[in-house]
Design a protein around this motif. Sequence first.
Motif, PDB file in Angstrom:
ATOM      1  N   UNK A 150       0.795  -1.220   0.000  1.00 26.55           N
ATOM      2  CA  UNK A 150       0.000   0.000   0.000  1.00 26.55           C
ATOM      3  C   UNK A 150       0.826   1.268   0.000  1.00 26.55           C
ATOM      4  N   UNK A 151       2.155   1.136   0.187  1.00 28.69           N
ATOM      5  CA  UNK A 151       2.981   2.332   0.323  1.00 28.69           C
ATOM      6  C   UNK A 151       3.083   3.136  -0.969  1.00 28.69           C
ATOM      7  N   UNK A 152       2.936   2.482  -2.122  1.00 30.25           N
ATOM      8  CA  UNK A 152       3.020   3.231  -3.385  1.00 30.25           C
ATOM      9  C   UNK A 152       1.918   4.280  -3.444  1.00 30.25           C
ATOM     10  N   UNK A 153       0.702   3.861  -3.190  1.00 31.27           N
ATOM     11  CA  UNK A 153      -0.428   4.784  -3.207  1.00 31.27           C
ATOM     12  C   UNK A 153      -0.273   5.858  -2.138  1.00 31.27           C
ATOM     13  N   UNK A 154       0.073   5.452  -0.921  1.00 27.96           N
ATOM     14  CA  UNK A 154       0.206   6.407   0.185  1.00 27.96           C
ATOM     15  C   UNK A 154       1.289   7.443  -0.109  1.00 27.96           C
ATOM     16  N   UNK A 155       2.420   6.986  -0.622  1.00 23.92           N
ATOM     17  CA  UNK A 155       3.537   7.899  -0.876  1.00 23.92           C
ATOM     18  C   UNK A 155       3.216   8.867  -2.006  1.00 23.92           C
ATOM     19  N   UNK A 156       2.645   8.354  -3.088  1.00 20.89           N
ATOM     20  CA  UNK A 156       2.356   9.221  -4.235  1.00 20.89           C
ATOM     21  C   UNK A 156       1.268  10.238  -3.905  1.00 20.89           C
ATOM     22  N   UNK A 157       0.236   9.826  -3.162  1.00 23.52           N
ATOM     23  CA  UNK A 157      -0.807  10.769  -2.775  1.00 23.52           C
ATOM     24  C   UNK A 157      -0.269  11.828  -1.817  1.00 23.52           C
ATOM     25  N   UNK A 158       0.583  11.413  -0.882  1.00 26.94           N
ATOM     26  CA  UNK A 158       1.155  12.378   0.057  1.00 26.94           C
ATOM     27  C   UNK A 158       2.038  13.376  -0.669  1.00 26.94           C
ATOM     28  N   UNK A 159       2.873  12.898  -1.576  1.00 28.86           N
ATOM     29  CA  UNK A 159       3.731  13.801  -2.351  1.00 28.86           C
ATOM     30  C   UNK A 159       2.884  14.779  -3.169  1.00 28.86           C
ATOM     31  N   UNK A 160       1.821  14.274  -3.768  1.00 35.24           N
ATOM     32  CA  UNK A 160       0.923  15.132  -4.548  1.00 35.24           C
ATOM     33  C   UNK A 160       0.310  16.212  -3.660  1.00 35.24           C
ATOM     34  N   UNK A 161      -0.113  15.851  -2.454  1.00 32.78           N
ATOM     35  CA  UNK A 161      -0.715  16.814  -1.531  1.00 32.78           C
ATOM     36  C   UNK A 161       0.294  17.871  -1.094  1.00 32.78           C
ATOM     37  N   UNK A 162       1.520  17.455  -0.816  1.00 37.97           N
ATOM     38  CA  UNK A 162       2.564  18.403  -0.409  1.00 37.97           C
ATOM     39  C   UNK A 162       2.798  19.443  -1.498  1.00 37.97           C
ATOM     40  N   UNK A 163       2.953  18.971  -2.721  1.00 41.99           N
ATOM     41  CA  UNK A 163       3.206  19.888  -3.836  1.00 41.99           C
ATOM     42  C   UNK A 163       1.996  20.780  -4.102  1.00 41.99           C
ATOM     43  N   UNK A 164       0.801  20.220  -3.981  1.00 40.79           N
ATOM     44  CA  UNK A 164      -0.417  21.006  -4.205  1.00 40.79           C
ATOM     45  C   UNK A 164      -0.559  22.085  -3.130  1.00 40.79           C
ATOM     46  N   UNK A 165      -0.028  21.828  -1.938  1.00 41.53           N
ATOM     47  CA  UNK A 165      -0.059  22.817  -0.870  1.00 41.53           C
ATOM     48  C   UNK A 165       1.021  23.889  -1.043  1.00 41.53           C
ATOM     49  N   UNK A 166       1.803  23.778  -2.102  1.00 41.52           N
ATOM     50  CA  UNK A 166       2.768  24.819  -2.423  1.00 41.52           C
ATOM     51  C   UNK A 166       4.123  24.688  -1.773  1.00 41.52           C
ATOM     52  N   UNK A 167       4.431  23.507  -1.232  1.00 44.86           N
ATOM     53  CA  UNK A 167       5.721  23.306  -0.581  1.00 44.86           C
ATOM     54  C   UNK A 167       6.586  22.351  -1.398  1.00 44.86           C
ATOM     55  N   UNK A 168       7.888  22.578  -1.409  1.00 41.17           N
ATOM     56  CA  UNK A 168       8.775  21.661  -2.130  1.00 41.17           C
ATOM     57  C   UNK A 168       8.977  20.356  -1.374  1.00 41.17           C
ATOM     58  N   UNK A 169       9.082  19.271  -2.101  1.00 42.01           N
ATOM     59  CA  UNK A 169       9.432  17.979  -1.522  1.00 42.01           C
ATOM     60  C   UNK A 169      10.950  17.835  -1.653  1.00 42.01           C
ATOM     61  N   UNK A 170      11.643  17.966  -0.531  1.00 43.94           N
ATOM     62  CA  UNK A 170      13.102  17.970  -0.553  1.00 43.94           C
ATOM     63  C   UNK A 170      13.677  16.576  -0.782  1.00 43.94           C
ATOM     64  N   UNK A 171      12.936  15.551  -0.397  1.00 43.43           N
ATOM     65  CA  UNK A 171      13.413  14.190  -0.565  1.00 43.43           C
ATOM     66  C   UNK A 171      12.547  13.230   0.227  1.00 43.43           C
ATOM     67  N   UNK A 172      12.837  11.946   0.081  1.00 42.35           N
ATOM     68  CA  UNK A 172      12.069  10.931   0.785  1.00 42.35           C
ATOM     69  C   UNK A 172      12.997   9.820   1.253  1.00 42.35           C
TER      70      UNK A 172
END
Length: 224
Positions: A150-172
């Motif tokens: 389930x981590x693929x879905x959780x990770x991709x949705x979380x990354x999408x939400x972070x970027x949509x909120x206007x913050x950079x994703x520095x890494x994972x």
Amino acid sequence: MKYFVTATDTDAGKTLISCGFLQLARQQGLSTLGLKPVAAGAEESDQGLVNEDALALQAASSLEPSYSEVNPLVFKAAIAPHLAAAEEGRQLNLERLAGRVRGQFLKKADLTLVEGAGGWRVPLQGQQTLADLARQLQLPVILVVRMQLGCLNHALLTAEAILRDGLPLAGWVANTTGEAMAREEENWQTLARLLPAPCLGRVPCLQNPDPETVSQYLQLPGSA
């Protein structure tokens, strides 16, 4: 360097990974500060209520902050913060909480990590979530991914939400907290291909994990 640390879900290993990053920075001669603005799940001590994760961040911080500086808002019950606040008859004031964190930024640590609670959209008060705290602070985000089904879905949705909120994703960081998942290598490769940020580390399941051991599997943002 200042970052907000979130995860795909609760118990993904945010604190262990955060402490690993702080340890790695200290090994490189950098000053460090770990903060846990909100924590739910605490025990009584001579300092009052204390949370285990906040204590770990305090111990990993070279600037030796007080407990209240690391964790200004702590609740006894290990439940969602907004439910714990309601149970104790307390208010969660986002602006005040952000102000407490900004006050710690004045210490100008070389590396400051602000750890969230649970995942990205954990409710705080009304329509506000912990994501709003990261947005107020305008911090780039490090995402801890628990490697499980389930981590693929959780990770991709979380990354999408972070970027949509206007913050950079520095890494994972890929963190294995239990037995290796089926096809873990292939799942990691999928995440590396689809997540719009560098992988800062792959932490295997460790029998007795500690920050120094975890630090061996990590790279600081900007060096990956």
